[in-house]
Motif scaffolding. Sequence first.
Motif, PDB file in Angstrom:
ATOM      1  N   ARG A  56       0.816  -1.210   0.000  1.00  0.00           N
ATOM      2  CA  ARG A  56       0.000   0.000   0.000  1.00  0.00           C
ATOM      3  C   ARG A  56       0.851   1.262   0.000  1.00  0.00           C
ATOM      4  O   ARG A  56       0.324   2.375   0.049  1.00  0.00           O
ATOM      5  CB  ARG A  56      -0.948  -0.022   1.200  1.00  0.00           C
ATOM      6  N   GLY A  57       2.162   1.081  -0.036  1.00  0.00           N
ATOM      7  CA  GLY A  57       3.056   2.221  -0.158  1.00  0.00           C
ATOM      8  C   GLY A  57       3.120   3.112   1.057  1.00  0.00           C
ATOM      9  O   GLY A  57       3.495   4.285   0.957  1.00  0.00           O
ATOM     10  N   LYS A  77       4.811   3.652   4.778  1.00  0.00           N
ATOM     11  CA  LYS A  77       5.925   3.201   5.598  1.00  0.00           C
ATOM     12  C   LYS A  77       5.409   2.631   6.917  1.00  0.00           C
ATOM     13  O   LYS A  77       4.383   3.064   7.452  1.00  0.00           O
ATOM     14  CB  LYS A  77       6.894   4.349   5.859  1.00  0.00           C
TER      15      LYS A  77
END
Length: 248
Positions: A65-66, A68
């Motif tokens: 999902r990008g 962090k």
Amino acid sequence: MDTLQQRFDRLWPHVTVLGAPDAAPRLTVVLFHGCGGIGRNITLFADYAVSLGLRAVIVDSYAPRGVKRRMAAFLACNGLWLRGYQRSGDVLALLWGLSQRSEVSGTVLAGWSHGAWAIMDLMTQSLTRPGEARLSDPISEPLKQVRGLFLMYPYVNFLARSTDRAWRTQVPTMMVIALKDHLARFGLSLKAVRRLRAQGVPLETVVVDSTHAFDELGADRFGFMKYDPQSVSTVRAAFADFVRKFKT
């Protein structure tokens, strides 16, 4: 909204597969991390599953999902993002993909806290309508390969669907409950156990005198959680007994 294929394709590059390097059909444990992301407690448990002769698949729900890990943990742990119902599509998509692999003879879904929430939310869905599990084409067929559920200190509080919805899919389940859990308090967990048993879910419990995340190395840095190696040993032994009946 993803299709099953699209969700699987997004997740698979971030999946870790452990086990014997052969094509023999084996029971496979699919591990879903808690809101803090994949930690040593997850990888060590996967290694333990492999030592029992199983395959292990660790699923990262954050990387695809990008987001962090640190930000994802903040948002997910506070219920602001990726709630159990939304993440349940990850569980279904992995089952769908694994059901097409000959080296997987059956699966045990294992979830920690938020991951257990996602698994439990999936059990409440009929999977007959577009949009369920946040997928455009949900189907229930992949659930047929599930032999059992292993739920470590599952989140059974506000927003968890199992608090007021029956399970549409019922498979043998083992739930680990921590007496000193601050997120899934013992009273709430016990209430969930009674509700599920009343529905006919074959549910075993393992109760440990520990905190939430008692199996996480370094949990002691948080004042309300503490690593407890004795409880870890108790749970591992219970897990071994639980999966032994499903091995083929």
